[in-house]
Scaffold this motif. Structure first.
Motif, PDB file in Angstrom:
ATOM      1  N   TYR A  12       9.082  -3.922  46.682  1.00  0.00           N
ATOM      2  CA  TYR A  12       9.810  -5.170  46.941  1.00  0.00           C
ATOM      3  C   TYR A  12       9.509  -6.215  45.878  1.00  0.00           C
ATOM      4  N   VAL A  13       8.233  -6.376  45.547  1.00  0.00           N
ATOM      5  CA  VAL A  13       7.871  -7.371  44.538  1.00  0.00           C
ATOM      6  C   VAL A  13       8.435  -6.974  43.179  1.00  0.00           C
ATOM      7  N   THR A  14       8.367  -5.690  42.826  1.00  0.00           N
ATOM      8  CA  THR A  14       8.929  -5.224  41.557  1.00  0.00           C
ATOM      9  C   THR A  14      10.438  -5.436  41.518  1.00  0.00           C
ATOM     10  N   ALA A  19      22.534  -7.011  29.623  1.00  0.00           N
ATOM     11  CA  ALA A  19      21.528  -7.367  30.636  1.00  0.00           C
ATOM     12  C   ALA A  19      22.043  -7.145  32.048  1.00  0.00           C
ATOM     13  N   ILE A  20      23.317  -7.401  32.263  1.00  0.00           N
ATOM     14  CA  ILE A  20      23.884  -7.177  33.596  1.00  0.00           C
ATOM     15  C   ILE A  20      23.757  -5.706  33.975  1.00  0.00           C
ATOM     16  N   PHE A  21      24.107  -4.812  33.051  1.00  0.00           N
ATOM     17  CA  PHE A  21      24.020  -3.390  33.357  1.00  0.00           C
ATOM     18  C   PHE A  21      22.578  -2.907  33.424  1.00  0.00           C
ATOM     19  N   LEU A  22      21.717  -3.389  32.543  1.00  0.00           N
ATOM     20  CA  LEU A  22      20.332  -2.941  32.520  1.00  0.00           C
ATOM     21  C   LEU A  22      19.566  -3.418  33.748  1.00  0.00           C
ATOM     22  N   PHE A  23      19.498  -4.728  33.933  1.00  0.00           N
ATOM     23  CA  PHE A  23      18.740  -5.275  35.059  1.00  0.00           C
ATOM     24  C   PHE A  23      19.423  -4.978  36.393  1.00  0.00           C
ATOM     25  N   GLY A  24      20.756  -4.997  36.392  1.00  0.00           N
ATOM     26  CA  GLY A  24      21.474  -4.675  37.625  1.00  0.00           C
ATOM     27  C   GLY A  24      21.279  -3.228  38.040  1.00  0.00           C
ATOM     28  N   GLY A  25      21.283  -2.321  37.069  1.00  0.00           N
ATOM     29  CA  GLY A  25      21.068  -0.905  37.368  1.00  0.00           C
ATOM     30  C   GLY A  25      19.674  -0.624  37.887  1.00  0.00           C
ATOM     31  N   ILE A  26      18.674  -1.216  37.237  1.00  0.00           N
ATOM     32  CA  ILE A  26      17.294  -1.023  37.692  1.00  0.00           C
ATOM     33  C   ILE A  26      17.098  -1.616  39.081  1.00  0.00           C
ATOM     34  N   SER A  27      17.659  -2.802  39.303  1.00  0.00           N
ATOM     35  CA  SER A  27      17.532  -3.435  40.624  1.00  0.00           C
ATOM     36  C   SER A  27      18.233  -2.623  41.702  1.00  0.00           C
ATOM     37  N   LEU A  28      19.380  -2.060  41.374  1.00  0.00           N
ATOM     38  CA  LEU A  28      20.109  -1.247  42.342  1.00  0.00           C
ATOM     39  C   LEU A  28      19.336   0.016  42.698  1.00  0.00           C
ATOM     40  N   ILE A  29      18.744   0.663  41.707  1.00  0.00           N
ATOM     41  CA  ILE A  29      17.948   1.865  41.970  1.00  0.00           C
ATOM     42  C   ILE A  29      16.748   1.526  42.856  1.00  0.00           C
ATOM     43  N   GLY A  66      14.157   3.159  55.941  1.00  0.00           N
ATOM     44  CA  GLY A  66      14.918   3.870  56.953  1.00  0.00           C
ATOM     45  C   GLY A  66      16.343   3.409  57.149  1.00  0.00           C
ATOM     46  N   PHE A  67      16.878   2.645  56.212  1.00  0.00           N
ATOM     47  CA  PHE A  67      18.267   2.212  56.337  1.00  0.00           C
ATOM     48  C   PHE A  67      19.248   3.272  55.848  1.00  0.00           C
ATOM     49  N   ILE A  68      18.806   4.124  54.936  1.00  0.00           N
ATOM     50  CA  ILE A  68      19.668   5.156  54.361  1.00  0.00           C
ATOM     51  C   ILE A  68      19.052   6.520  54.658  1.00  0.00           C
ATOM     52  N   GLY A  69      19.866   7.423  55.114  1.00  0.00           N
ATOM     53  CA  GLY A  69      19.433   8.799  55.250  1.00  0.00           C
ATOM     54  C   GLY A  69      18.729   9.161  56.557  1.00  0.00           C
ATOM     55  N   THR A  70      18.660   8.244  57.490  1.00  0.00           N
ATOM     56  CA  THR A  70      18.042   8.597  58.762  1.00  0.00           C
ATOM     57  C   THR A  70      19.077   9.239  59.654  1.00  0.00           C
ATOM     58  N   LYS A  71      18.690  10.298  60.300  1.00  0.00           N
ATOM     59  CA  LYS A  71      19.614  10.978  61.194  1.00  0.00           C
ATOM     60  C   LYS A  71      19.442  10.402  62.592  1.00  0.00           C
ATOM     61  N   LYS A  72      20.541  10.019  63.162  1.00  0.00           N
ATOM     62  CA  LYS A  72      20.519   9.479  64.514  1.00  0.00           C
ATOM     63  C   LYS A  72      20.479  10.629  65.508  1.00  0.00           C
ATOM     64  N   LYS A  73      19.723  10.446  66.530  1.00  0.00           N
ATOM     65  CA  LYS A  73      19.643  11.477  67.553  1.00  0.00           C
ATOM     66  C   LYS A  73      20.903  11.460  68.381  1.00  0.00           C
ATOM     67  N   ALA A  96      16.468  -0.987  44.895  1.00  0.00           N
ATOM     68  CA  ALA A  96      16.942  -1.377  46.225  1.00  0.00           C
ATOM     69  C   ALA A  96      17.287  -0.151  47.071  1.00  0.00           C
ATOM     70  N   VAL A  97      17.884   0.862  46.460  1.00  0.00           N
ATOM     71  CA  VAL A  97      18.221   2.082  47.203  1.00  0.00           C
ATOM     72  C   VAL A  97      16.953   2.819  47.629  1.00  0.00           C
ATOM     73  N   VAL A  98      15.959   2.894  46.732  1.00  0.00           N
ATOM     74  CA  VAL A  98      14.697   3.543  47.076  1.00  0.00           C
ATOM     75  C   VAL A  98      13.994   2.793  48.208  1.00  0.00           C
ATOM     76  N   LEU A  99      13.988   1.472  48.122  1.00  0.00           N
ATOM     77  CA  LEU A  99      13.366   0.659  49.177  1.00  0.00           C
ATOM     78  C   LEU A  99      14.096   0.816  50.508  1.00  0.00           C
ATOM     79  N   ALA A 100      15.423   0.840  50.479  1.00  0.00           N
ATOM     80  CA  ALA A 100      16.193   1.034  51.711  1.00  0.00           C
ATOM     81  C   ALA A 100      15.953   2.418  52.303  1.00  0.00           C
ATOM     82  N   ARG A 101      15.792   3.404  51.437  1.00  0.00           N
ATOM     83  CA  ARG A 101      15.504   4.771  51.914  1.00  0.00           C
ATOM     84  C   ARG A 101      14.140   4.846  52.589  1.00  0.00           C
ATOM     85  N   ILE A 102      13.135   4.218  51.985  1.00  0.00           N
ATOM     86  CA  ILE A 102      11.794   4.234  52.573  1.00  0.00           C
ATOM     87  C   ILE A 102      11.755   3.464  53.883  1.00  0.00           C
TER      88      ILE A 102
END
Length: 101
Positions: A39-41, A68-78, A88-95, A80-86
């Motif tokens: 999160y801090v990174t 800079a938009i593509f560089l910093f935006g791409g790194i931030s997006l990656i 539990g917002f992405i990829g969790t299977k609902k029972k 953010a997706v990793v953080l959301a995955r950890i």
């Protein structure tokens, strides 16, 4: 404008901290450390990107701003997706509840 961006960054950082605190489960210390580090990174890279684009756009460096938009935006997006995955917002299977009639 820069004062408003600094104020907005502070509000978003505090909102992110409060949101993550609610979502954390205190069962694994290593996972908690990884989440806070990510999160801090993510936030530092996103703020560097916004300030870099703001400074270069104000003096007219179009190529540096678009890069800079593509560089910093791409790194931030990656990150953010990793953080959301950890978290539990992405990829969790609902029972699925099976309904028996």
């Amino acid at each position: 404008m820069s004062t408003f961006l600094i104020f907005l960054a502070g509000i978003l950082f505090l909102a992110g901290v409060l949101f993550i605190k609610l979502r954390l489960k205190q069962d694994k210390t290593w996972k908690t450390v990884i989440i806070w580090t990510l999160y801090v990174t993510f936030f530092v890279i996103a703020c560097m990107g916004v300030s870099f684009v703001y400074i270069n756009a104000s003096v007219g460096h179009v190529k540096a701003s678009s890069t800079a938009i593509f560089l910093f935006g791409g790194i931030s997006l990656i990150l953010a997706v990793v953080l959301a995955r950890i978290l539990g917002f992405i990829g969790t299977k609902k029972k699925a509840e099976s309904l028996q009639a």
